[in-house]
Write an enzyme that holds these catalytic residues in place. Sequence first.
Site, PDB file in Angstrom:
ATOM      1  N   GLU A   1       4.511  -6.201   1.874  1.00  5.08           N
ATOM      2  CA  GLU A   1       4.017  -6.686   0.577  1.00  5.08           C
ATOM      3  C   GLU A   1       3.873  -5.532  -0.419  1.00  5.08           C
ATOM      4  O   GLU A   1       2.785  -5.293  -0.959  1.00  5.08           O
ATOM      5  CB  GLU A   1       2.651  -7.362   0.750  1.00  5.08           C
TER       6      GLU A   1
ATOM      7  N   CYS B   1     -14.409   2.044 -28.135  1.00  6.95           N
ATOM      8  CA  CYS B   1     -15.727   2.662 -28.278  1.00  6.95           C
ATOM      9  C   CYS B   1     -16.387   2.870 -26.920  1.00  6.95           C
ATOM     10  O   CYS B   1     -17.403   2.232 -26.609  1.00  6.95           O
ATOM     11  CB  CYS B   1     -16.589   1.787 -29.166  1.00  6.95           C
TER      12      CYS B   1
ATOM     13  N   GLY C   1       0.778  -1.238   0.000  1.00  5.89           N
ATOM     14  CA  GLY C   1       0.000   0.000   0.000  1.00  5.89           C
ATOM     15  C   GLY C   1       0.801   1.275   0.000  1.00  5.89           C
ATOM     16  O   GLY C   1       0.222   2.368  -0.095  1.00  5.89           O
TER      17      GLY C   1
ATOM     18  N   ARG D   1      -6.354   2.250 -15.383  1.00  4.27           N
ATOM     19  CA  ARG D   1      -6.446   3.071 -14.170  1.00  4.27           C
ATOM     20  C   ARG D   1      -7.181   4.404 -14.375  1.00  4.27           C
ATOM     21  O   ARG D   1      -8.015   4.778 -13.544  1.00  4.27           O
ATOM     22  CB  ARG D   1      -5.052   3.327 -13.573  1.00  4.27           C
TER      23      ARG D   1
HETATM   24  N1  LLP Z   1      -1.010  -7.105  -0.413  1.00  7.53           N
HETATM   25  C1  LLP Z   1      -2.319  -7.325  -0.623  1.00  7.53           C
HETATM   26  C2  LLP Z   1      -3.017  -8.325   0.199  1.00  7.53           C
HETATM   27  C3  LLP Z   1      -2.994  -6.600  -1.612  1.00  7.53           C
HETATM   28  O1  LLP Z   1      -4.290  -6.816  -1.810  1.00  7.53           O
HETATM   29  C4  LLP Z   1      -2.280  -5.645  -2.384  1.00  7.53           C
HETATM   30  C5  LLP Z   1      -2.959  -4.875  -3.424  1.00  7.53           C
HETATM   31  C6  LLP Z   1      -0.914  -5.462  -2.137  1.00  7.53           C
HETATM   32  C7  LLP Z   1      -0.314  -6.206  -1.137  1.00  7.53           C
HETATM   33  C8  LLP Z   1      -0.083  -4.505  -2.918  1.00  7.53           C
HETATM   34  O2  LLP Z   1      -0.533  -3.198  -2.791  1.00  7.53           O
HETATM   35  P1  LLP Z   1       0.380  -1.993  -3.341  1.00  7.53           P
HETATM   36  O3  LLP Z   1       1.662  -1.999  -2.537  1.00  7.53           O
HETATM   37  O4  LLP Z   1       0.629  -2.249  -4.777  1.00  7.53           O
HETATM   38  O5  LLP Z   1      -0.452  -0.783  -3.121  1.00  7.53           O
HETATM   39  N2  LLP Z   1      -5.423  -1.759  -9.231  1.00  7.53           N
HETATM   40  C9  LLP Z   1      -5.251  -0.778  -8.189  1.00  7.53           C
HETATM   41  C10 LLP Z   1      -4.519  -1.305  -7.007  1.00  7.53           C
HETATM   42  C11 LLP Z   1      -5.161  -2.544  -6.401  1.00  7.53           C
HETATM   43  C12 LLP Z   1      -4.403  -3.075  -5.236  1.00  7.53           C
HETATM   44  C13 LLP Z   1      -4.924  -4.395  -4.804  1.00  7.53           C
HETATM   45  N3  LLP Z   1      -4.201  -5.007  -3.733  1.00  7.53           N
HETATM   46  C14 LLP Z   1      -4.564   0.454  -8.797  1.00  7.53           C
HETATM   47  O6  LLP Z   1      -4.253   0.437  -9.977  1.00  7.53           O
HETATM   48  O7  LLP Z   1      -4.383   1.456  -8.118  1.00  7.53           O
END
Ligand code: LLP
Length: 426
Positions: free
Chosen positions: A273, A343, A239, A312
């Site tokens: 993560e 489209c 996150g 996005r």
């Molecule tokens: N761990 C878990 C359990 C997750 O569900 C996620 C992301 C991450 C780690 C990694 O999160 P990050 O560090 O990348 O923020 N498609 C969306 C983002 C969806 C994230 C889903 N889960 C976007 O393009 O902003």
Amino acid sequence: MSSFEYQNGLLHCEQFPLDALAKAFGTPTFVYAAGSIGAAYQAITDAFTGIDTLVCYAVKANANLSVLKCLKELGAGFDIVSGGELARALSVGADPNKIVFSGVGKQDDEIKAALAAGIHCFNVESEAELYHIATIAEAEGQLAPISLRVNPDVDPKTHPYISTGLSTSKFGIPMADALGLYQRAKTLKGLAIKGLDCHIGSQITSIEPYLDAIDKMFALIDSLAAEGIAITHLDIGGGMGVRYQDEPDFPLRELSAALEPRLKARQLTLILEPGRYLVANAGVLLTKVLYTKVNGEKQFAIVDAAMNDLLRPALYGAAQGIQPVKKPQKAATTPIDIVGPICETGDFLAKDCAVDLAATDLVAIASAGAYGMSMSSNYNSRGRAAEVFVQGDQARVVRERESIDAQLAPELAGLNAAFTHSAPPS
Ligand code: LLP
């Protein structure tokens, strides 16, 4: 420093000019800079140097095998959410003991494959899933290493679609149920309790939501200890936000400072993560202007990339940086929307950009290394973009542009085939 900078008036990826990449590989193409991935990984390991930390890259952000291999070689483990992601990680030689398995809907074959591989931990998302994993592990004569993903009910103050730690979301186990469920888990054969997990959302730009979540997690860890349930790791998920426009740098060091004394006092390993943090700004989507047009007050550049390549903007209204490959000499006069050929009115890549664009110009959509290719589709029967990896002044294709033959192949056999299944008698 970004890996995408102008040199002699031309946007480069490391030492490779993007116009030369477009000439060699065509457009649309995702271009990834190896150096940026390394620098982002280093930023995390530097910030957490005082803590015993396992960085498990969230494969969903960008699952390209060459990206995974690059991260594996840097020392990363992987956070997976499917059997497909497990297979990808294993295919680049990932250490199974550095793999954690997240996700709310793990299926039997995925659980079995992860057990067979010997992964580090299952992040369990519900009571039902806990029992299911225990049953499968016992039947397989295995011990499933588990942590419970709790839902700390904190607001990560990000886009609602990527907020996961609120009590109203589908993710995790309510904090109030966690202790009881750990006690149940302790009695189940087939399970080995390893840790505690949470993930509160994505593209989080301030530390407060993490601090709120961490306070609740340590309170739970201490209640577990009081009940004789010892764990060896705390997983705080991913996150960590990145800069798309003018977001601040994510305060990694503040986060590690808040965690370090508390983890050390309890002799816990930390699992992170991160997905986006490691790869978003390591990639751009390189695209070419096909046409420009004016509709009333609005000016448009229609490019050869679209929402099927980069979802996005359409899905979240995300605003990513726009960099014309030829450095603009003057400020633009009229704002322009950069749109794709699909489209749908929602098929835009950027709105009201202050850039002058003409047909055949090349443009890079910035910060496209995360959740770009991994969320792409064949909508409008468009082939998926190519992916190219750059290191210094060297480039190579790491995923070929998808051909129309590759798109049609899985359907051709069914085209003229006889029916093979009859409905069972009612
Ligand atoms: N761990 C878990 C359990 C997750 O569900 C996620 C992301 C991450 C780690 C990694 O999160 P990050 O560090 O990348 O923020 N498609 C969306 C983002 C969806 C994230 C889903 N889960 C976007 O393009 O902003």
